[in-house]
Write a protein that holds these residues in place. Structure first.
Motif, mmCIF file in Angstrom:
data_model
loop_
_atom_site.group_PDB
_atom_site.id
_atom_site.type_symbol
_atom_site.label_atom_id
_atom_site.label_comp_id
_atom_site.label_asym_id
_atom_site.label_seq_id
_atom_site.Cartn_x
_atom_site.Cartn_y
_atom_site.Cartn_z
ATOM 1 N N ASP A 175 0.811 -1.214 0.000
ATOM 2 C CA ASP A 175 0.000 0.000 0.000
ATOM 3 C C ASP A 175 0.848 1.269 0.000
ATOM 4 O OD1 ASP A 175 1.042 -0.362 2.491
ATOM 5 O OD2 ASP A 175 -0.824 0.040 3.597
ATOM 6 N N GLU A 176 2.169 1.126 -0.242
ATOM 7 C CA GLU A 176 3.069 2.285 -0.281
ATOM 8 C C GLU A 176 3.496 2.580 -1.712
ATOM 9 O OE1 GLU A 176 5.137 1.655 4.129
ATOM 10 O OE2 GLU A 176 6.217 1.082 2.309
ATOM 11 N N VAL A 177 3.934 3.806 -1.940
ATOM 12 C CA VAL A 177 4.360 4.237 -3.270
ATOM 13 C C VAL A 177 5.871 4.402 -3.341
ATOM 14 C CG1 VAL A 177 4.181 6.056 -5.002
ATOM 15 C CG2 VAL A 177 2.157 5.391 -3.676
ATOM 16 N N THR A 178 6.480 4.892 -2.298
ATOM 17 C CA THR A 178 7.906 5.226 -2.295
ATOM 18 C C THR A 178 8.745 4.028 -1.866
ATOM 19 O OG1 THR A 178 7.347 7.493 -1.706
ATOM 20 C CG2 THR A 178 9.641 6.811 -1.398
ATOM 21 N N TRP A 179 9.847 3.799 -2.596
ATOM 22 C CA TRP A 179 10.785 2.746 -2.231
ATOM 23 C C TRP A 179 11.667 3.227 -1.077
ATOM 24 C CZ3 TRP A 179 10.364 -2.084 -3.968
ATOM 25 C CH2 TRP A 179 9.700 -2.303 -5.167
ATOM 26 N N LYS A 180 11.926 2.335 -0.131
ATOM 27 C CA LYS A 180 12.801 2.627 1.003
ATOM 28 C C LYS A 180 14.089 1.820 0.851
ATOM 29 C CE LYS A 180 8.661 3.915 2.647
ATOM 30 N NZ LYS A 180 7.418 3.786 1.850
ATOM 31 N N LEU A 181 15.229 2.483 1.080
ATOM 32 C CA LEU A 181 16.516 1.804 0.960
ATOM 33 C C LEU A 181 16.727 0.899 2.164
ATOM 34 C CD1 LEU A 181 19.218 1.424 -0.507
ATOM 35 C CD2 LEU A 181 20.109 3.343 0.838
ATOM 36 N N LEU A 182 16.931 -0.357 1.890
ATOM 37 C CA LEU A 182 17.197 -1.316 2.954
ATOM 38 C C LEU A 182 18.696 -1.461 3.194
ATOM 39 C CD1 LEU A 182 15.633 -3.208 4.845
ATOM 40 C CD2 LEU A 182 15.901 -5.010 3.126
ATOM 41 N N LYS A 183 19.494 -1.542 2.082
ATOM 42 C CA LYS A 183 20.941 -1.676 2.198
ATOM 43 C C LYS A 183 21.575 -1.269 0.881
ATOM 44 C CE LYS A 183 24.830 -3.088 4.132
ATOM 45 N NZ LYS A 183 25.441 -2.392 5.294
ATOM 46 N N SER A 184 22.682 -0.531 0.958
ATOM 47 C CA SER A 184 23.414 -0.127 -0.246
ATOM 48 C C SER A 184 24.825 -0.711 -0.200
ATOM 49 C CB SER A 184 23.478 1.399 -0.345
ATOM 50 O OG SER A 184 24.193 1.935 0.763
ATOM 51 N N GLU A 185 25.532 -0.565 -1.317
ATOM 52 C CA GLU A 185 26.926 -1.011 -1.431
ATOM 53 C C GLU A 185 27.072 -2.494 -1.075
ATOM 54 O OE1 GLU A 185 29.216 1.112 -2.675
ATOM 55 O OE2 GLU A 185 27.592 2.576 -2.818
ATOM 56 N N ILE A 186 26.193 -3.314 -1.624
ATOM 57 C CA ILE A 186 26.268 -4.759 -1.398
ATOM 58 C C ILE A 186 27.117 -5.369 -2.510
ATOM 59 C CG2 ILE A 186 24.955 -6.882 -1.085
ATOM 60 C CD1 ILE A 186 22.526 -5.169 -0.393
ATOM 61 N N ALA A 187 28.153 -6.073 -2.121
ATOM 62 C CA ALA A 187 29.039 -6.679 -3.117
ATOM 63 C C ALA A 187 28.605 -8.098 -3.480
ATOM 64 C CB ALA A 187 30.479 -6.688 -2.609
ATOM 65 N N ASP A 188 27.934 -8.777 -2.554
ATOM 66 C CA ASP A 188 27.498 -10.150 -2.798
ATOM 67 C C ASP A 188 26.103 -10.167 -3.424
ATOM 68 O OD1 ASP A 188 29.845 -11.176 -1.688
ATOM 69 O OD2 ASP A 188 29.010 -11.034 0.345
ATOM 70 N N ASN A 189 25.645 -11.390 -3.699
ATOM 71 C CA ASN A 189 24.328 -11.559 -4.318
ATOM 72 C C ASN A 189 23.292 -12.063 -3.319
ATOM 73 O OD1 ASN A 189 26.396 -11.800 -6.553
ATOM 74 N ND2 ASN A 189 24.522 -11.713 -7.753
#
Length: 741
Positions: free
Chosen positions: A591-605
């Protein structure tokens, strides 16, 4: 509008990768992949003009199978699928000396008295031609005559198939089997300095030395199936060409097919005229009263069968057998079949089926590509005082290699794949001398093979200072070099380099998977890495909850779960340029429109996230892949993928138990379960701490957020405890207890 143009140009520029690269050609292995028109490739990887190639005859037939020369310089050659024998006198024109009733003449030989012998197939017979007249010399009762050789005593030896016999025929025409090889075909024949017969066979690629009647010694058992040519060196060494495609069998099949389709015909006497142009063909004109054989058109003349092509497996080899019988492989190939070899000025010269190539192998075993005839195969080679004579198929032509360089030659590089649409830079080259003239052209396209969709060849460039490539931006490029001699000296090209800047390809995220797991509580803080899932147990007190300790009674032990719910998020991504990728992970509720950053700069998959930070509901997860680590900020590109909706449900179902009722000799209890977010899937009960047993759904199936189950057990007097456990689709357990007295 004009103010928008710089922005558009900047946007286009940002599509190109941050660093340029170069495609360089400077070794034998680099250049050999291209096409040669009047160009030689030296053993140390340099391009130069090839010897000029003069056409001695162009018969219009399928192929030339045998070539020999007489002491006076006369050249004899035989053809298929019309079975003719030609002669070319020094300075003269080719003429037909005999036309066989059979479609193939695979073998020719000359004796010391100048008598010519010819072996026909597929009705294998030997004819002797002298004084313009051909008579049957011997019939070995074999299908194929693959080779003929004349011994010191004048006896004629014949290599035959399909019984794999070597015959010896006296000058008077009396013959006998000299040796039974046990093979299907004897495909090559030679006589050594001691008068012994050397015979190569198929299908096991064995080289025999026949020392007397019915007595032989195996010199070599090749790993390739067919011995094709044998050459004797002055020092007693033997050079052998072997190939891997059962060519004899395929030629035999083609000969049989030609014999079947060939119409009966009489002996054809022909006149041959040759135009003044050295490259012009021979015009064969049968006399009107002669029966005309089938025309050698592309539709009626089947091509020479090629050996079986098994990619990655050795197709051909050249062996040297020393006088002490030691064997050395001096050359091999996985791409080309060797058809013939000769010794010329101490070097080996051999021919192949790769656009009719002719190579020279020096005594230090380094190969030089002399030229390409651009026929399907160069089938035979003949050393003469005037130069090497080469015979070809699928067009039966006879050439002579001159000692002078050709007047003009062209080399066409292989196609280079930039991996993506590229912007071309400069074309650079290096020569090892200043003789001769060279000019370069380029063309480009977006199909792997040059076709009509490619650009035209660019204007020729011969000045390095002006060698900016003018071909359009594309994924594939090719260059061409033209060579011309000056004062008889050929230019020598050492290396060529094409600079380009490929377009930066966008990363692609292939899949995103979100999987719930339980991990140990002690590892709760290490959420960024996947943890090993563990099992857990649940203990329930008699009151259904964990009470607090009191000062006046026995304290109640608190039992907590040994793990915490986690979301294990994994994805697959790749980059078309092979750039290293870095990721960021985003989420949003349904029910949300905006994406929230959970984690950045992840090198693995992969990424592990505590589920408890989310409220119950449906969520989407987005993986954003970037190649910015390998590209400039302006040229870096991103790709993303959004997961399927993921239901997070951490609240167990609410469970209530109804009043027990008696039904016959059984007790029944209704159990109502409801869940706010996910369907109820399964219900179980335990009677007095016994093993869990499934409860029946009242409507026959547990598939909704509200379900009723029924507990059934036999009536037993006394106090008893019934515990029920109901799971939702997320695996959350809801419990209730009822005490019966």
């Amino acid at each position: 509008m004009r103010r928008l143009l710089p922005c558009a140009a900047l946007a286009m520029a940002s599509l190109w990768a941050g660093g340029s690269t170069a495609w360089e050609s400077n070794t034998f292995a680099d250049f050999i992949k291209g096409r040669f028109q009047g160009i030689s490739l030296t053993r140390d990887g340099r391009l130069t003009l090839a010897p000029s190639l003069d056409t001695l005859a162009s018969t219009g037939e399928a192929g030339i199978w045998s070539v020999i020369s007489a002491p006076d310089g006369t050249i004899y050659f035989s053809t298929g699928h019309r079975g003719r024998v030609y002669q070319v006198k020094p300075g003269g024109q080719p003429t037909v000396v005999w036309a066989s009733q059979q479609p193939e003449v695979f073998a020719l030989a000359l004796d010391s008295q100048g008598r010519l012998y010819a072996g026909t197939s597929p009705d294998g017979r030997i004819y002797r031609i002298e004084g313009g007249k051909a008579t049957e010399f011997f019939n070995p009762r074999s299908k194929y005559i693959w080779g003929l050789a004349v011994g010191p005593d004048g006896a004629v030896y014949a290599a035959t198939g399909d019984q794999g016999q070597v015959w010896r025929v006296t000058p008077e025409g009396r013959g006998s089997v000299w040796y039974e090889t046990g093979q299907s075909h004897v495909t090559a024949l030679a006589i050594d300095s001691n008068g012994r017969v050397l015979a190569g066979t198929e299908p096991n690629g064995i080289l025999f030395r026949i020392e007397a009647k019915d007595k032989a010694f195996v010199l070599y058992d090749s790993s390739l199936p067919e011995i094709r040519s044998i050459v004797l060196a002055p020092d007693g060494s033997i050079f052998v060409a072997a190939l891997g495609g059962a060519l004899a069998q395929k030629q035999a099949q083609a000969a049989a097919a030609a014999a079947t389709s060939q119409q009966p015909q009489g002996v054809v006497t022909s006149t041959i005229t040759v135009t003044s142009d050295a490259q012009a063909g021979v015009d064969i004109k049968p006399k009107p009263e002669a029966a005309k054989p089938p025309a050698a058109t592309g539709a009626e003349t089947p091509p020479t069968p090629a050996p079986v092509d098994v990619t990655g497996v050795e197709k051909a080899a050249l062996y040297r057998i020393a006088p002490d019988n030691m064997v050395e492989t001096v050359w091999s190939s996985k791409e080309e079949n060797v058809f013939d070899l000769i010794l010329k000025d101490g070097d080996l010269v051999f021919s192949t089926d790769q656009r009719g190539r002719i190579y020279r192998l020096s005594q230090d075993l380094k190969a030089t590509l002399l030229l390409e005839t651009h026929e399907s195969e160069t089938t035979r080679l003949l050393p003469t005082a005037q130069g090497i004579v080469a015979a070809t198929s699928n067009q039966a032509k006879l050439y002579r290699l001159s000692n002078q360089p050709i007047a003009k030659g062209t080399y066409e590089s292989p196609v280079h794949d930039a991996g993506n649409v590229a912007r071309w830079g400069r074309l650079e080259w290096r020569t090892d001398n200043s003789s001769g003239k060279m000019s370069f052209r380029t063309r480009a396209g977006n199909s792997a093979r040059p076709d009509r969709t490619w650009s035209d060849w660019s204007e020729p460039v011969s000045d390095l200072a002006k060698a900016l490539i003018s071909s359009p931006n594309a994924r594939y490029i090719q260059w061409q070099a033209e060579f011309q001699p000056v004062n008889g000296q050929s230019p020598l090209l050492d290396s060529v380099s094409v600079s380009y800047q490929p377009q930066n390809g966008r990363p692609v995220v292939r899949s995103v998977q979100v999987t719930p797991q339980w991990v140990a509580s002690a590892q709760k803080t290490a959420a960024a890495a996947p943890q090993t899932p563990i099992s857990y147990s649940i203990t329930v007190t008699d009151s259904g909850d964990a009470g607090t300790a009191t000062s006046s009674g026995t304290p109640t032990q608190n039992i907590s779960r040994s793990g915490t719910p986690q979301l294990f998020i994994a994805w697959q991504a790749d980059d078309p340029d092979g750039d290293k990728l870095i990721y960021s992970l985003w989420y949003r509720a349904e029910d949300e429109v905006t994406w929230k950053l959970l984690k950045s700069e992840i090198a693995d998959n992969t990424y592990m996230q505590e589920t408890e930070v989310f409220a119950d509901g449906r969520y989407y997860f987005r993986v954003l892949a970037s190649d910015r680590l390998a590209n400039s900020p302006a040229s870096a590109r991103e790709g993303e993928l959004v997961s399927q909706p993921v239901l997070i449900d951490q609240t167990p179902p609410t469970v209530t138990m109804g009043t027990p009722r008696v039904n016959g000799n059984q007790i029944e209890i209704d159990v109502d379960a409801s869940d706010a977010h996910s369907p109820v899937r399964r219900g179980e009960f335990s009677f007095d701490g016994s093993a869990w047993k499934l409860m029946d759904a009242a409507d026959g199936i547990a598939d909704s957020k509200q379900e009723r189950f029924i507990v059934r057990f036999n009536a037993i007097s006394g106090e008893h405890s019934v515990v029920v456990r109901v799971f939702d689709s997320a695996g959350n357990p809801g419990l209730a207890r009822l005490v019966l007295r």
